[in-house]
Design a protein around this motif. Structure first.
Motif, short mmCIF file in Angstrom:
data_model
loop_
_atom_site.label_atom_id
_atom_site.label_comp_id
_atom_site.label_asym_id
_atom_site.label_seq_id
_atom_site.Cartn_x
_atom_site.Cartn_y
_atom_site.Cartn_z
N LYS A 11 60.33 26.95 6.78
CA LYS A 11 61.00 25.64 6.79
C LYS A 11 61.44 25.22 5.39
CE LYS A 11 58.57 23.92 10.87
NZ LYS A 11 58.11 25.28 11.26
N ILE A 12 62.62 24.56 5.38
CA ILE A 12 63.11 23.87 4.19
C ILE A 12 63.28 22.41 4.56
CG2 ILE A 12 65.00 23.62 2.54
CD1 ILE A 12 65.55 26.56 2.75
N ASN A 13 62.50 21.54 3.93
CA ASN A 13 62.56 20.10 4.20
C ASN A 13 63.31 19.41 3.07
OD1 ASN A 13 60.87 20.24 6.58
ND2 ASN A 13 59.13 20.56 5.20
N ILE A 14 64.32 18.63 3.44
CA ILE A 14 65.17 17.95 2.47
C ILE A 14 65.06 16.43 2.69
CG2 ILE A 14 67.54 17.61 1.66
CD1 ILE A 14 68.14 20.45 2.60
N ALA A 15 64.83 15.69 1.62
CA ALA A 15 64.69 14.23 1.72
C ALA A 15 65.40 13.57 0.54
CB ALA A 15 63.22 13.84 1.74
N VAL A 24 65.88 24.24 8.81
CA VAL A 24 66.20 23.27 7.77
C VAL A 24 66.17 21.89 8.39
CG1 VAL A 24 67.90 22.51 6.07
CG2 VAL A 24 67.65 24.95 6.59
N ALA A 25 65.36 21.00 7.82
CA ALA A 25 65.25 19.63 8.32
C ALA A 25 65.64 18.67 7.20
CB ALA A 25 63.83 19.33 8.79
N ALA A 26 66.77 17.98 7.38
CA ALA A 26 67.25 17.01 6.39
C ALA A 26 67.00 15.61 6.94
CB ALA A 26 68.73 17.22 6.12
#
Length: 306
Positions: free
Chosen positions: A291-295, A248-250
Motif C-alpha cells: 500500500k501507498i497512502n497519500i494524505a 494506492v489510497a489518496a
C-alpha cells in the motif's frame, strides 16, 4: 578685469582628473569603483589650494572670498558620490554588487550520498525541503541520493562539496531519518535561492514515510514489497507501470487524474463557504497487497503506463 570666483578651478580640475582616469582605465584596466572610493579627498585638497592661492595672489588688504556656488555644488556632488563609494566599499557591499552583476546560472552535480541499511532498520523517514524530488524503490539495502542543483554564481566554484552539505542521516532505534537540507543562500537583497533535481533510492522491502513541503514528488514504487506513506506534498505523480500488486489510497486531496476507470473516487462536500471539496480515491493493481497512502496533497496524478 575678470573676477576670480573660488570653485571654478576646482570644478575644472575635478573634470580633468576624472576624464584622465576614465581615459587611462580603458588601457590599464583600473577599477572604477575602487578609484571613486579613494580619490574623492583630492577634491578637498584642490579646493583648499584654490582658496589659499586666491588669498595669496589677491592684492587687496582685506581680500573677500567670492565663490562660484554652482561649481562648488558640482564638486560637492562628485565628492558625495566618492564618499558613497567609500562607505559601500568599507561595508563590503561593492563586492557583493559586483558579484551579483556578473552572476550566471550554472548546474552542478550533487555529491552522491549512500547510507547502508542494517537489519535493525525497519522504517525510513524522508523529510524534503521544498525541492521537487523523485522517490524510487530499489532492491539494494541502502538509501542513496543523487542528482543536480542549479544556482546563480559568479564563478565555477561548487556550492556543495560533500554529501553532508545537503543531506543528513540519523538512526534512532529502528528508524532511519533522512533530512534534505536547503541550499546555502545569501540574505536579502542578494538572496538567490537554488533549485535541486534529485532522486532518492530506498530499499523496496522497508516501510517508507515521505514528508513533503508543498513541493512536487514523483513516486516510482516499481517492485515494491512494503508500504509507503506520503503527506504534505502539493503535487504527486505516481508511476505504477511496473507495480503488479499495489493499492494506492489518496485521502483529503483536491484533484486526482489518470485514465478513466483507474481511480475509484468518492467526494466529500465542502465544509464551509469558499472551502474546496475534498476527494478520496483508491487505485489497485493485482491483489493490492502493498500500500501507498497519500494524505494532505493538492493533486495526485497516476501514470500506469498502459
Amino acid at each position: 578685469m575678470r573676477t576670480w570666483r573660488v570653485g571654478t578651478f576646482s570644478m575644472g580640475g575635478a573634470l580633468v582628473l576624472l576624464g584622465l582616469f576614465l581615459f587611462l582605465s580603458r588601457f590599464f584596466g583600473f577599477d572604477l569603483i575602487q578609484a571613486m572610493a579613494a580619490w574623492w579627498p583630492v577634491l578637498l585638497i584642490v579646493l583648499g589650494i584654490e582658496i589659499l592661492l586666491y588669498l595669496f595672489l589677491s592684492r587687496q588688504e582685506k581680500p573677500i572670498l567670492k565663490y562660484d556656488f554652482l561649481s562648488i555644488i558640482f564638486v560637492g556632488l562628485i565628492g558625495m558620490v566618492g564618499i558613497a563609494f567609500a562607505v559601500l566599499n568599507t561595508t563590503g557591499l561593492t563586492g557583493k554588487i559586483e558579484e551579483v552583476m556578473v552572476r550566471e546560472e550554472r548546474s552542478f552535480e550533487l555529491p552522491d550520498f549512500t547510507y547502508q541499511v542494517n537489519a535493525g532498520i525497519k522504517r525510513v523517514v524522508v523529510r524534503t525541503t521544498g525541492y521537487d524530488m523523485t522517490i524510487e524503490s530499489s532492491p539494494e539495502n541502502a538509501v542513496s541520493m543523487f542528482g543536480t542543483y542549479r544556482v546563480q554564481t559568479a564563478d565555477n566554484t561548487k556550492l556543495i562539496k560533500r554529501p553532508d552539505d545537503y543531506i543528513s542521516a540519523n538512526q534512532k532505534g529502528d528508524t532511519l531519518y533522512i533530512n534534505v537540507k536547503s541550499l546555502p543562500n545569501e540574505v536579502a537583497p542578494f538572496n538567490q535561492q537554488g533549485e535541486v533535481a534529485a532522486t532518492v533510492l530506498v530499499p523496496n522491502n522497508i516501510k517508507v514515510e515521505v514528508i513533503g513541503s508543498d513541493n512536487t514528488l514523483r513516486l516510482k514504487p516499481r517492485t515494491l514489497t512494503s508500504n509507503w506513506n506520503i503527506e504534505s506534498a502539493a503535487s504527486i505523480v505516481l508511476d505504477t507501470s511496473e507495480s503488479k500488486d499495489l493499492q494506492v489510497a489518496a485521502v483529503g486531496v483536491q484533484e486526482v487524474t489518470g485514465k478513466d476507470g483507474e481511480w475509484k473516487v468518492t467526494e466529500k462536500p465542502a465544509t464551509g463557504e469558499g472551502e474546496p471539496s475534498l476527494k478520496s480515491a483508491i487505485f489497485q493493481s493485482g491483489e493490492g497487497k502493498y500500500k501507498i497512502n497519500i494524505a494532505n496533497a493538492y493533486q495526485v496524478s497516476l501514470n500506469s503506463g498502459q
